[in-house]
Design an enzyme around this catalytic site. Sequence first.
Site, PDB file in Angstrom:
ATOM      1  N   LYS A  22       0.839  -1.184  -0.015  1.00 40.82           N
ATOM      2  CA  LYS A  22      -0.156  -0.028  -0.041  1.00 40.82           C
ATOM      3  C   LYS A  22       1.108   1.226  -0.102  1.00 40.82           C
ATOM      4  CE  LYS A  22      -1.827   2.357   3.797  1.00 40.82           C
ATOM      5  NZ  LYS A  22      -1.356   3.570   3.939  1.00 40.82           N
ATOM      6  N   ASN A  23       1.897   1.272   1.100  1.00 36.88           N
ATOM      7  CA  ASN A  23       2.463   2.559   1.167  1.00 36.88           C
ATOM      8  C   ASN A  23       3.921   2.639  -0.232  1.00 36.88           C
ATOM      9  OD1 ASN A  23       1.037   3.247   3.356  1.00 36.88           O
ATOM     10  ND2 ASN A  23       2.666   2.674   4.800  1.00 36.88           N
ATOM     11  N   CYS A 117      -4.946   8.821   8.556  1.00 37.56           N
ATOM     12  CA  CYS A 117      -5.431   8.380   9.973  1.00 37.56           C
ATOM     13  C   CYS A 117      -4.670   9.510  10.620  1.00 37.56           C
ATOM     14  CB  CYS A 117      -4.327   7.132  10.055  1.00 37.56           C
ATOM     15  SG  CYS A 117      -4.894   5.827   8.998  1.00 37.56           S
ATOM     16  N   ARG A 122       0.272  15.465  12.115  1.00 31.54           N
ATOM     17  CA  ARG A 122       1.174  15.062  11.358  1.00 31.54           C
ATOM     18  C   ARG A 122       1.479  16.121  10.352  1.00 31.54           C
ATOM     19  NH1 ARG A 122      -1.745   9.503   8.798  1.00 31.54           N
ATOM     20  NH2 ARG A 122       0.438   8.969   7.979  1.00 31.54           N
ATOM     21  N   ASP A 307       3.821   0.855  12.249  1.00 29.57           N
ATOM     22  CA  ASP A 307       2.398   0.349  11.606  1.00 29.57           C
ATOM     23  C   ASP A 307       2.011  -0.999  12.119  1.00 29.57           C
ATOM     24  OD1 ASP A 307       2.824   2.034   8.290  1.00 29.57           O
ATOM     25  OD2 ASP A 307       2.274   2.649  10.349  1.00 29.57           O
ATOM     26  N   ARG A 399      -8.988   0.710   3.551  1.00 26.02           N
ATOM     27  CA  ARG A 399      -8.105   1.769   2.839  1.00 26.02           C
ATOM     28  C   ARG A 399      -6.833   0.999   2.444  1.00 26.02           C
ATOM     29  NH1 ARG A 399      -6.916   6.735   6.344  1.00 26.02           N
ATOM     30  NH2 ARG A 399      -5.374   6.604   4.637  1.00 26.02           N
TER      31      ARG A 399
HETATM   32  C1  EPZ Z   1       4.126   7.199   6.416  1.00 28.32           C
HETATM   33  O1  EPZ Z   1       3.625   8.082   7.053  1.00 28.32           O
HETATM   34  C2  EPZ Z   1       3.044   5.915   6.310  1.00 28.32           C
HETATM   35  N1  EPZ Z   1       1.813   6.483   5.480  1.00 28.32           N
HETATM   36  C3  EPZ Z   1       2.599   5.616   7.752  1.00 28.32           C
HETATM   37  O2  EPZ Z   1       1.745   4.371   7.612  1.00 28.32           O
HETATM   38  C4  EPZ Z   1       3.841   5.256   8.599  1.00 28.32           C
HETATM   39  O3  EPZ Z   1       3.406   5.281   9.863  1.00 28.32           O
HETATM   40  C5  EPZ Z   1       4.964   6.508   8.549  1.00 28.32           C
HETATM   41  O4  EPZ Z   1       5.241   6.671   7.281  1.00 28.32           O
HETATM   42  C6  EPZ Z   1       6.048   5.920   9.464  1.00 28.32           C
HETATM   43  O5  EPZ Z   1       6.479   4.635   8.886  1.00 28.32           O
HETATM   44  C7  EPZ Z   1       2.048   6.312   4.329  1.00 28.32           C
HETATM   45  O6  EPZ Z   1       3.101   5.954   3.513  1.00 28.32           O
HETATM   46  C8  EPZ Z   1       1.058   6.776   3.365  1.00 28.32           C
HETATM   47  P1  EPZ Z   1       6.562  10.146   8.206  1.00 28.32           P
HETATM   48  P2  EPZ Z   1       4.099   9.582   6.992  1.00 28.32           P
HETATM   49  O7  EPZ Z   1       6.703  11.523   7.444  1.00 28.32           O
HETATM   50  O8  EPZ Z   1       5.100   9.805   5.727  1.00 28.32           O
HETATM   51  C9  EPZ Z   1       7.133  13.482  11.464  1.00 28.32           C
HETATM   52  C10 EPZ Z   1      -0.322   3.264   7.441  1.00 28.32           C
HETATM   53  O9  EPZ Z   1      -0.645   2.686   8.407  1.00 28.32           O
HETATM   54  N2  EPZ Z   1       7.209  14.397  10.581  1.00 28.32           N
HETATM   55  O10 EPZ Z   1       7.539   9.251   8.168  1.00 28.32           O
HETATM   56  O11 EPZ Z   1       3.275  10.563   7.333  1.00 28.32           O
HETATM   57  C11 EPZ Z   1       5.793  12.944  11.708  1.00 28.32           C
HETATM   58  O12 EPZ Z   1       4.802  13.686  12.748  1.00 28.32           O
HETATM   59  C12 EPZ Z   1       0.290   4.644   7.702  1.00 28.32           C
HETATM   60  O13 EPZ Z   1       0.203   2.672   6.523  1.00 28.32           O
HETATM   61  C13 EPZ Z   1       7.708  15.546  10.748  1.00 28.32           C
HETATM   62  O14 EPZ Z   1       7.767  16.223  11.925  1.00 28.32           O
HETATM   63  O15 EPZ Z   1       5.152   9.613   8.033  1.00 28.32           O
HETATM   64  C14 EPZ Z   1       6.157  11.687  12.402  1.00 28.32           C
HETATM   65  O16 EPZ Z   1       6.374  11.915  13.824  1.00 28.32           O
HETATM   66  C15 EPZ Z   1      -0.102   5.428   8.878  1.00 28.32           C
HETATM   67  N3  EPZ Z   1       7.411  16.799   9.528  1.00 28.32           N
HETATM   68  C16 EPZ Z   1       7.637  11.271  11.849  1.00 28.32           C
HETATM   69  O17 EPZ Z   1       8.148  12.647  11.305  1.00 28.32           O
HETATM   70  C17 EPZ Z   1       7.195  16.225   8.301  1.00 28.32           C
HETATM   71  O18 EPZ Z   1       7.224  17.042   7.399  1.00 28.32           O
HETATM   72  C18 EPZ Z   1       7.296  10.146  10.984  1.00 28.32           C
HETATM   73  O19 EPZ Z   1       6.558  10.742   9.988  1.00 28.32           O
HETATM   74  C19 EPZ Z   1       6.925  14.954   8.045  1.00 28.32           C
HETATM   75  C20 EPZ Z   1       6.857  13.781   9.235  1.00 28.32           C
END
Ligand code: EPZ
Length: 433
Positions: A22-23, A117, A122, A307, A399
């Site tokens: 999915k991701n 989610c 986020r 996840d 989803r």
């Molecule tokens: C991706 O989300 C995945 N979603 C999430 O999976 C997954 O939990 C996450 O990566 C971590 O592996 C998709 O790929 C669509 P991040 P993403 O940017 O990209 C902070 C699922 O269940 N951050 O790696 O949104 C953020 O707050 C979903 O499939 C910033 O501070 O996650 C978090 O604490 C849920 N600023 C950390 O980094 C930013 O600009 C990791 O977030 C971006 C992120």
Amino acid sequence: MDKYIIRGGKQLHGQVEISGAKNAAVAIIPAVLMVNGVCRLENLPQISDTDKLLHILSLMGAKVRYINPGTVEVDCSHVYLSDDIFPLTRQIRASYYLIGSMLGRFGRARTTMPGGCNFGVRPIDQHVKGMKALGASIGIARGLITAETGGSGLGGARIYLDKVSVGATINVMIAAVTAKGRTVIENVAKEPHIVDVANFLNSMGADVRGAGTDVIKVRGVEALHGGTYSLIPDQIEAGTFMTAVAAAGGEVQLNNVIPRHLECISAKLREMGVSVTEYGDSIVVKRDRPLERVNVKTQPYPGFPTDMQPQITAVLCQAEGTSVVTEGVWDNRYKYVNELRKMGAEITVSGKTAIIEGGRKLTGAPVAACDLRAGAAMVVAGLCAEGLTVVEDVVYIERGYQDLVGKLRSLGADIVSVSEPDLPDAPAEADAG
Ligand code: EPZ
């Protein structure tokens, strides 16, 4: 609204086919916008997030042809920006990838803030940092994201991400593919789906190196050409089925997996007394004795995936003794614990740590899916609970999981999906007079 009804207590036996990641899919589909030609995507998961993203591309003029389940051809030869996509882009988190692909294709971007989610704030500040470094000016107002490159297009840059972020890593990588010159992105995330997106881009003529390491280097190219790409299997779907077997007991062979992507999950389950045997592109998971308590800390890849945090917590409710789960990625990913408590779980949450008093049988109850992986955890818990569990709001689960009910039923689970018509609006108040 649809719901799942699960009668717990059945062991799982047989084989299950894991779908495409999915991701990876939710990043590759937006990236297809960069390709001036026809892209054929194979092993695409049939889930609502991919449907929505393909619909978004079609609203931007792409021609989408469904070849067979899991295979689609998308022609982005004649595409344009369109505000018609906004009702859809605000529903899903991965719509933020359109910022990178729109800038890469048009030198401009118009989309909405992403949905997705809800487990805490986020932010997308690292996405914005990367796009600005590549020469874009970005505006965020009234829920809309607009970006411009002032006609000059994007230019290569050296970017250090302040936070290890899957989304920002992929988004900046996509945008850099047609930026003039070289881009170096440091402190990047290394998840399998990041490598898959890089491999997709390279198969369409990009020049991306280092995906899966701490530094990604991109040499800009004029344009991307069409081609065919098959997505990797879904690490988290596979992990979810592994926890389902750990919870319910039994023996299941998971086909179409990459064992290396599952190493951390396999190691943790072995620590709990579950047997995991790896073959080329399949693994056999067997649980035929009581589970041991363990501690889990979620971390970016190759650590234990965030996840999988709700799912492993659901399993640990059964393990004798006290287990501790620490969430290392998100600020607030324990909303589902209240739902597990309705099933008799004894879990204390303090900040990013959950303390699970295991060794007790859960009892079936009506619970809700708070988000995608929380919903999966409710299913895992229902499989081993006594009696009936009714999981509401399964739209969240659908989803990200292709035919979860069908796959579990084929393994012997007693689970059905029922559709309940949305309750009619409450009758208007009778006239007081
Ligand atoms: C991706 O989300 C995945 N979603 C999430 O999976 C997954 O939990 C996450 O990566 C971590 O592996 C998709 O790929 C669509 P991040 P993403 O940017 O990209 C902070 C699922 O269940 N951050 O790696 O949104 C953020 O707050 C979903 O499939 C910033 O501070 O996650 C978090 O604490 C849920 N600023 C950390 O980094 C930013 O600009 C990791 O977030 C971006 C992120």
